[in-house]
Design an enzyme around this catalytic site. Structure first.
Site, short mmCIF file in Angstrom:
data_model
loop_
_atom_site.label_atom_id
_atom_site.label_comp_id
_atom_site.label_asym_id
_atom_site.label_seq_id
_atom_site.Cartn_x
_atom_site.Cartn_y
_atom_site.Cartn_z
N GLY A 168 0.77 -1.24 0.00
CA GLY A 168 0.00 0.00 0.00
C GLY A 168 0.80 1.29 0.00
CG ASN A 206 1.93 3.27 -5.78
OD1 ASN A 206 2.34 4.30 -6.32
ND2 ASN A 206 2.55 2.09 -5.92
CB ILE A 210 -7.80 -10.38 -13.53
CG1 ILE A 210 -6.26 -10.40 -13.65
CG2 ILE A 210 -8.43 -9.98 -14.86
CD1 ILE A 210 -5.73 -11.42 -14.62
CG LEU A 211 -11.12 -5.49 -11.19
CD1 LEU A 211 -10.98 -3.97 -11.30
CD2 LEU A 211 -12.00 -5.86 -10.00
CG ASN A 216 -3.04 -1.19 -12.75
OD1 ASN A 216 -2.88 -1.26 -11.52
ND2 ASN A 216 -2.37 -1.98 -13.58
CG HIS A 223 2.31 -2.74 -15.25
ND1 HIS A 223 1.92 -3.96 -14.71
CD2 HIS A 223 3.34 -3.02 -16.08
CE1 HIS A 223 2.67 -4.92 -15.21
NE2 HIS A 223 3.53 -4.38 -16.05
C1 GRF Z 1 3.61 -1.27 -7.53
O1 GRF Z 1 4.91 -1.47 -7.99
C2 GRF Z 1 2.63 -1.25 -8.68
O2 GRF Z 1 3.19 -0.80 -9.86
C3 GRF Z 1 2.27 -2.70 -8.82
O3 GRF Z 1 2.26 -3.20 -7.51
C4 GRF Z 1 3.12 -2.43 -6.70
C5 GRF Z 1 2.30 -1.99 -5.51
O4 GRF Z 1 3.08 -1.42 -4.51
N1 GRF Z 1 1.03 -2.84 -9.55
P1 GRF Z 1 2.37 -0.78 -3.25
O5 GRF Z 1 1.46 -1.83 -2.66
O6 GRF Z 1 1.61 0.41 -3.71
O7 GRF Z 1 3.49 -0.41 -2.31
#
Ligand code: GRF
Length: 194
Positions: free
Chosen positions: A20, A22, A97-98, A112, A114
């Site tokens: 988490g 992000n 996957i939704l 999203n 990535h």
């Molecule tokens: C990130 O690197 C994102 O790109 C990928 O999963 C990771 C999530 O990291 N989809 P966090 O849980 O936000 O720390």
């Protein structure tokens, strides 16, 4: 550009499955910086996801749903999204996957992040593949979610150099740092059109 302030901010839900960072960064940016979203809801596909603690700490409703039964979990999710008048869904490390029908219900409103320079390296283990293929650059991408994995329209992308001495671990660290820069930027870029 029109700035969304105060109660005009977009009601947002963040979907997570783990750490988490992000999510935490988006919460911070929405409070301290001029990010035009209000995070009202965090949905986790993992009961013990560390990210749920960030929701709790910030008085945001955090819900665990068992996506192993996807149709029940999605039905429940949809109900809460409607209840909370959610206008934007941010996937941030959400490992499920939704379904096509769920995505269509929120068409153009699910994004999203990535950890690769899409369209290169969709799916898992991106950094491993980058090293194996001796890529000179990698990075991160924020994109709209469509029914195909990591394939929707790109909103923003940032590149970093891959050095000879880099490992999966050092790349992951550098990519995460740029993710925290570009996710808020991507949201600012699309918010006025939502
Ligand atoms: C990130 O690197 C994102 O790109 C990928 O999963 C990771 C999530 O990291 N989809 P966090 O849980 O936000 O720390």
């Amino acid at each position: 550009m029109v700035k969304l302030i105060g109660k005009n901010k977009l009601n947002t839900a963040v979907f997570i499955s783990g750490r988490g960072s992000n999510l935490n960064n988006l919460i911070y940016s929405s409070k301290k910086q001029n990010l035009p979203i209000k995070i009202l809801l965090v949905i986790s596909s993992k009961k013990k996801a560390k990210g749920l603690n960030y929701a709790k700490k910030n008085n945001i409703k955090g819900i665990y749903l068992n996506f192993n039964n996807r149709s029940i979990a999605e039905k429940e999710t949809l109900k809460i999204l409607i209840q909370k008048k959610i206008k934007l869904v941010c996937l941030a490390g959400f490992m499920k996957i939704l379904s096509k029908s769920f995505i269509n219900n929120f068409k153009g409103k699910i994004i999203n992040i990535h950890p690769s320079l899409l369209p290169k390296y969709r799916g898992l283990n991106t950094h491993k593949k980058v090293i194996k293929n001796k890529e000179r650059f990698t990075g991160s991408t924020v994109h709209f979610v469509n029914e195909n994995l990591d394939s929707g329209k790109i909103i923003i992308q940032k590149k970093i150099k891959v050095l000879k001495k880099d490992t999966i671990f050092t790349i992951a660290k550098k990519v995460l740092k740029i993710e925290h820069q570009i996710y808020p930027k991507a949201i600012k870029k699309i918010a006025v059109n939502l």
